[in-house]
Motif scaffolding. Structure first.
Motif, short mmCIF file in Angstrom:
data_model
loop_
_atom_site.label_atom_id
_atom_site.label_comp_id
_atom_site.label_asym_id
_atom_site.label_seq_id
_atom_site.Cartn_x
_atom_site.Cartn_y
_atom_site.Cartn_z
N ILE A 45 68.28 37.42 74.98
CA ILE A 45 67.08 36.92 74.30
C ILE A 45 65.88 37.49 75.04
N ASP A 46 64.98 38.18 74.33
CA ASP A 46 63.84 38.77 75.02
C ASP A 46 62.67 37.79 75.07
N LYS A 47 61.56 38.24 75.64
CA LYS A 47 60.40 37.35 75.83
C LYS A 47 59.80 36.89 74.51
N ASP A 48 60.04 37.64 73.43
CA ASP A 48 59.55 37.26 72.11
C ASP A 48 60.59 36.48 71.31
N LEU A 49 61.68 36.09 71.97
CA LEU A 49 62.79 35.33 71.38
C LEU A 49 63.61 36.14 70.38
N ASN A 50 63.52 37.47 70.47
CA ASN A 50 64.39 38.32 69.67
C ASN A 50 65.79 38.33 70.27
N LYS B 294 66.95 24.44 78.95
CA LYS B 294 65.91 25.29 79.54
C LYS B 294 66.49 26.25 80.56
N GLU B 295 67.47 25.77 81.32
CA GLU B 295 68.08 26.62 82.35
C GLU B 295 68.82 27.80 81.73
N ASN B 296 69.59 27.52 80.68
CA ASN B 296 70.36 28.59 80.06
C ASN B 296 69.48 29.55 79.27
N LEU C 91 69.35 33.58 79.91
CA LEU C 91 69.56 34.57 78.84
C LEU C 91 68.35 35.48 78.68
N GLN C 92 67.17 35.00 79.03
CA GLN C 92 65.95 35.80 78.91
C GLN C 92 65.69 36.67 80.14
N ASN C 93 66.00 36.15 81.31
CA ASN C 93 65.55 36.80 82.54
C ASN C 93 66.65 37.47 83.35
N HIS C 94 67.89 37.37 82.90
CA HIS C 94 69.00 38.00 83.61
C HIS C 94 69.73 38.92 82.63
N PRO C 95 69.39 40.20 82.61
CA PRO C 95 69.99 41.14 81.66
C PRO C 95 71.50 41.26 81.84
#
Length: 271
Positions: free
Chosen positions: A191-196, A160-162, A166-170
Motif C-alpha cells: 500500500i503506497d502513501k496515496d493508499l494505492n 494502524k500497526e499493520n 504495509l505502507q512503510n516496509h516494502p
C-alpha cells in the motif's frame, strides 16, 4: 477449504464459495453506460473519463459486437495504453489456451484455474492505473465469476500497526517469467502513501518477509477474502468493464467453459 496456492500465509478460502456468499457489487447508476453505434464520434470519451476518475469503475453495454476495437478506442482516448508484452498489441485475448509440457511459460490470462485477488502488473515499477475487459463470449457454465474488493472499504479495517507495516516496509516482488524484460524483481510497498494497492500474493518473496510483515499481510488477506469486503460482479456478452487497477483488488473463479473469450487492455491515466 484451502485454495490451491501453496504457501504458509494462505487464508482458508474457496473462491467459488466466496462468490456465492458475498454480496453483488453495488454501483451508482452513473457507473452504467450504453453505446448503440460503432460511430467513434458518438462515444462520449470525456464523460467516461470523468466517471472513471470519480467512481473508479464503469460498465458500458454495447448494442453491437466487435473484436475489441471499441475497447481500444476508449482506452486510447481517455488514457495511455500499456503494452501487454513485447510481442502483442495493446489489446489481447483472455481465453484458455492448450497447455503443453514443452510450451513456454503460460500467462495466467490463458489458463483456466482461479485468479486470486490481485492488482495487475504489480511486478512493474510503473503500474497501469486502469484496465478494461470486453466480453465476446461469457462462461456459459457459471464459471469465471468476478470478485472485487474496494480498498476504500478494506483499508479502514486494517489495524494502524499493520497499515503502517504495509505502507512503510516494502516487499520483494518477483517478475513472472512470461513478463521478464531484464529485471527479475522489484521492491515496493503493498500500500503506497496515496493508499494505492500493489498486490499479487504468489510473486511476493516470502522468505524475505519479517514476522511482523507476515502478520500484516495475513490481516490484509483475511479482510480481502471475507464476505464483508469481497463483492461479485457478472458481465454479459458485449459489455465492457473499466476498473481502477490501484483501487480494486480483483480475481475470478475457475473457468468452466473453455469457449469463454474476453479482450483486455491496460492503460495509464492522462495527466
Amino acid at each position: 477449504m484451502k485454495n490451491n496456492i501453496k504457501n504458509p500465509l494462505d487464508v482458508p478460502v474457496n473462491l467459488d464459495q466466496l462468490a456465492c456468499y458475498c454480496s453483488p457489487l453495488q454501483l451508482s447508476n452513473a457507473c452504467y453506460e450504453s453505446l448503440a453505434t460503432k460511430n467513434t464520434a458518438a462515444i462520449p470519451y470525456a464523460r467516461y473519463q470523468s466517471k472513471l476518475k470519480e467512481f473508479g469503475v464503469l460498465i458500458i453495454s454495447l448494442a453491437y459486437a466487435d473484436e475489441g476495437q471499441t475497447l481500444q478506442r476508449i482506452a486510447e482516448n481517455i488514457g495511455i495504453p500499456h503494452k501487454h508484452n513485447d510481442s502483442e498489441s495493446f489489446v489481447w485475448d483472455i481465453k484458455v489456451a492448450a497447455e503443453s509440457p514443452t510450451s513456454d511459460y503460460l500467462a495466467r490470462s490463458h489458463q483456466s484455474h482461479e485468479f486470486y485477488l490481485h492488482t495487475d502488473c504489480s511486478y512493474e515499477e510503473k503500474v497501469p492505473d486502469y484496465f478494461g475487459l470486453y466480453v465476446l463470449n461469457p462462461d456459459q457454465f457459471n464459471g469465471g465469476k468476478n470478485l472485487i474488493v474496494d480498498q476504500q472499504d478494506l483499508i479502514p479495517c486494517l489495524s494502524k500497526e499493520n497499515l503502517s507495516l504495509l505502507q512503510n516496509h516494502p516487499v520483494t516482488i518477483r517478475v513472472p517469467q512470461e513478463f521478464y524484460k531484464g529485471i527479475s524483481s522489484i521492491t515496493a510497498p503493498i500500500i503506497d502513501k496515496d493508499l494505492n494497492l500493489r498486490y499479487r500474493r504468489e510473486i511476493i518473496d516470502l522468505e524475505k518477509l519479517t514476522p511482523a510483515q507476515k502478520i500484516a499481510i495475513h490481516e490484509f488477506e483475511s479482510l480481502a477474502y471475507s464476505v464483508q469486503h469481497a463483492r461479485h460482479l457478472s458481465l454479459a456478452k458485449n459489455q465492457i468493464l473499466l476498473l481502477h487497477n490501484k483501487r480494486y483488488l480483483h480475481g475470478r473463479t475457475l473457468i468452466k467453459n473453455k469457449k469463454r473469450h474476453l479482450k483486455r487492455i491496460r492503460f495509464f491515466e492522462k495527466s
